[in-house]
Design an enzyme around this catalytic site. Structure first.
Site, short mmCIF file in Angstrom:
data_model
loop_
_atom_site.label_atom_id
_atom_site.label_comp_id
_atom_site.label_asym_id
_atom_site.label_seq_id
_atom_site.Cartn_x
_atom_site.Cartn_y
_atom_site.Cartn_z
N ASP A 10 1.04 -1.14 -0.09
CA ASP A 10 -0.04 0.02 0.08
C ASP A 10 0.86 1.17 0.09
OD1 ASP A 10 -1.81 2.01 0.67
OD2 ASP A 10 -2.84 1.01 2.24
N ILE A 11 0.71 2.11 -1.03
CA ILE A 11 1.64 3.36 -1.11
C ILE A 11 1.46 4.33 -0.09
CG2 ILE A 11 0.34 4.56 -2.63
CD1 ILE A 11 2.80 4.84 -4.21
N VAL A 33 -6.17 4.59 -5.49
CA VAL A 33 -5.00 5.08 -4.99
C VAL A 33 -5.13 6.60 -4.37
CG1 VAL A 33 -3.42 5.59 -6.96
CG2 VAL A 33 -2.45 5.03 -4.71
N ASP A 34 -5.77 7.30 -5.12
CA ASP A 34 -6.24 8.84 -4.92
C ASP A 34 -7.07 8.74 -3.87
OD1 ASP A 34 -6.51 11.52 -5.16
OD2 ASP A 34 -7.59 11.43 -7.00
N SER A 117 -2.73 4.64 -14.25
CA SER A 117 -3.63 4.45 -14.99
C SER A 117 -4.18 3.23 -15.38
CB SER A 117 -2.94 5.04 -16.52
OG SER A 117 -3.30 6.39 -16.63
N THR A 118 -3.56 2.15 -14.51
CA THR A 118 -4.04 0.62 -14.56
C THR A 118 -5.15 0.34 -14.00
OG1 THR A 118 -2.54 -0.24 -13.36
CG2 THR A 118 -1.64 0.03 -15.29
N TYR A 121 -8.57 3.74 -14.86
CA TYR A 121 -8.22 4.18 -16.17
C TYR A 121 -7.99 3.11 -17.40
CZ TYR A 121 -8.67 9.03 -14.89
OH TYR A 121 -8.92 10.45 -14.25
N1 AR6 Z 1 -1.29 1.62 -2.98
C1 AR6 Z 1 -0.84 1.13 -4.23
N2 AR6 Z 1 -1.59 1.16 -5.12
C2 AR6 Z 1 -2.84 1.04 -5.09
C3 AR6 Z 1 -3.69 1.60 -3.88
C4 AR6 Z 1 -2.66 1.85 -2.79
N3 AR6 Z 1 -3.36 2.16 -1.63
N4 AR6 Z 1 -4.98 1.57 -4.27
C5 AR6 Z 1 -5.05 1.23 -5.50
N5 AR6 Z 1 -3.86 1.09 -6.19
P1 AR6 Z 1 -6.41 3.70 -9.72
P2 AR6 Z 1 -5.81 5.11 -12.36
C6 AR6 Z 1 -3.55 0.52 -7.37
O1 AR6 Z 1 -7.73 3.25 -10.20
O2 AR6 Z 1 -6.19 3.98 -13.20
C7 AR6 Z 1 -9.35 7.81 -9.06
O3 AR6 Z 1 -10.68 7.69 -8.79
C8 AR6 Z 1 -4.49 0.04 -8.19
O4 AR6 Z 1 -4.64 -1.45 -7.99
O5 AR6 Z 1 -6.19 4.19 -8.19
O6 AR6 Z 1 -4.81 6.05 -12.78
C9 AR6 Z 1 -8.43 9.04 -9.48
O7 AR6 Z 1 -9.36 10.11 -9.01
C10 AR6 Z 1 -4.24 0.18 -9.68
O8 AR6 Z 1 -3.01 -1.10 -10.02
O9 AR6 Z 1 -5.78 4.68 -10.81
C11 AR6 Z 1 -8.78 8.79 -11.04
O10 AR6 Z 1 -10.24 9.44 -11.27
C12 AR6 Z 1 -3.39 1.36 -9.77
O11 AR6 Z 1 -3.10 1.76 -8.24
C13 AR6 Z 1 -8.79 7.49 -11.59
O12 AR6 Z 1 -8.93 6.96 -10.14
C14 AR6 Z 1 -4.14 2.23 -10.13
O13 AR6 Z 1 -5.63 2.19 -10.22
C15 AR6 Z 1 -7.35 7.30 -11.95
O14 AR6 Z 1 -7.30 5.69 -12.29
#
Ligand code: AR6
Length: 172
Positions: A10-11, A33-34, A117-118, A121
């Site tokens: 978890d980042i 993650v956001d 983005s994975t 997005y």
């Molecule tokens: N630590 C590390 N990685 C994580 C965590 C965490 N705590 N939580 C999720 N991931 P995403 P995107 C991974 O959807 O595709 C948001 O609503 C997750 O499993 O967080 O860039 C923003 O506001 C995946 O592998 O980001 C934008 O609207 C990776 O992080 C949109 O999502 C990215 O998944 C951005 O989408």
């Protein structure tokens, strides 16, 4: 590439000086993650983000880390995957380039990235990993100041994709 590591976890728990947020262009929070970063940092992070006027896809903006262990958060909106013909690969490369450049400008020596983005997005993870690792390696080749770049992967599939790419750069 002894300054580049791929880890699982978890980042928000990363002990690096900066962590990167896979944000959206509003910079006003979201899921994935956001959401996790905003929850862990506390409401002051959103207050600072509200002053930034958003951020274009592929660009990056820096804030404080507030309640996080990290001193800084670097926010970057990745591209939404639309099939691959809309500049998605270049935009994703720009995310990594611009985050690393911004880190250098702020004399940040340790930084952690999520897999931008994975998630929501829908960028294909193998392709995203090849772009991310290429950009990180190329940055480190030309930089002496950065001591550690971490890729923090949330699940096994993501971890394996990034670790496989990292291994391609280890000299035999
Ligand atoms: N630590 C590390 N990685 C994580 C965590 C965490 N705590 N939580 C999720 N991931 P995403 P995107 C991974 O959807 O595709 C948001 O609503 C997750 O499993 O967080 O860039 C923003 O506001 C995946 O592998 O980001 C934008 O609207 C990776 O992080 C949109 O999502 C990215 O998944 C951005 O989408």
């Amino acid at each position: 590439m002894e300054r580049f590591y791929v880890t699982k976890g978890d980042i928000v728990r990363a002990k690096t000086q900066a962590i990167v947020n896979a944000a959206n262009t509003s910079l006003l929070g979201g899921g994935g993650v956001d959401g996790a970063i905003h929850r862990a940092a506390g409401p002051e992070l959103l207050l600072e983000c509200e002053t930034l006027g958003g951020c274009k896809t592929g660009e990056a903006k820096l804030t404080g880390g507030y309640k996080l262990k990290a001193q800084y958060v670097i926010h970057t909106p990745g591209p939404i995957w639309r099939g691959g013909n809309w500049g998605e690969e270049e935009l994703l490369a720009n995310c990594y380039k611009n985050c690393l450049q911004l880190a250098r400008q702020h004399e940040i020596t340790t930084i952690a990235f999520p897999s931008i983005s994975t998630g929501v997005y829908r960028f294909p993870v193998e392709l995203a990993a090849s772009i991310a690792v290429r950009e990180i390696v190329s940055f480190l080749e030309n930089d002496q100041q950065m001591e550690q770049v971490l890729m923090v992967c949330f699940d096994d599939t993501t971890y394996q994709a990034y670790e496989a790419e990292r291994k391609k750069y280890i000299k035999a």
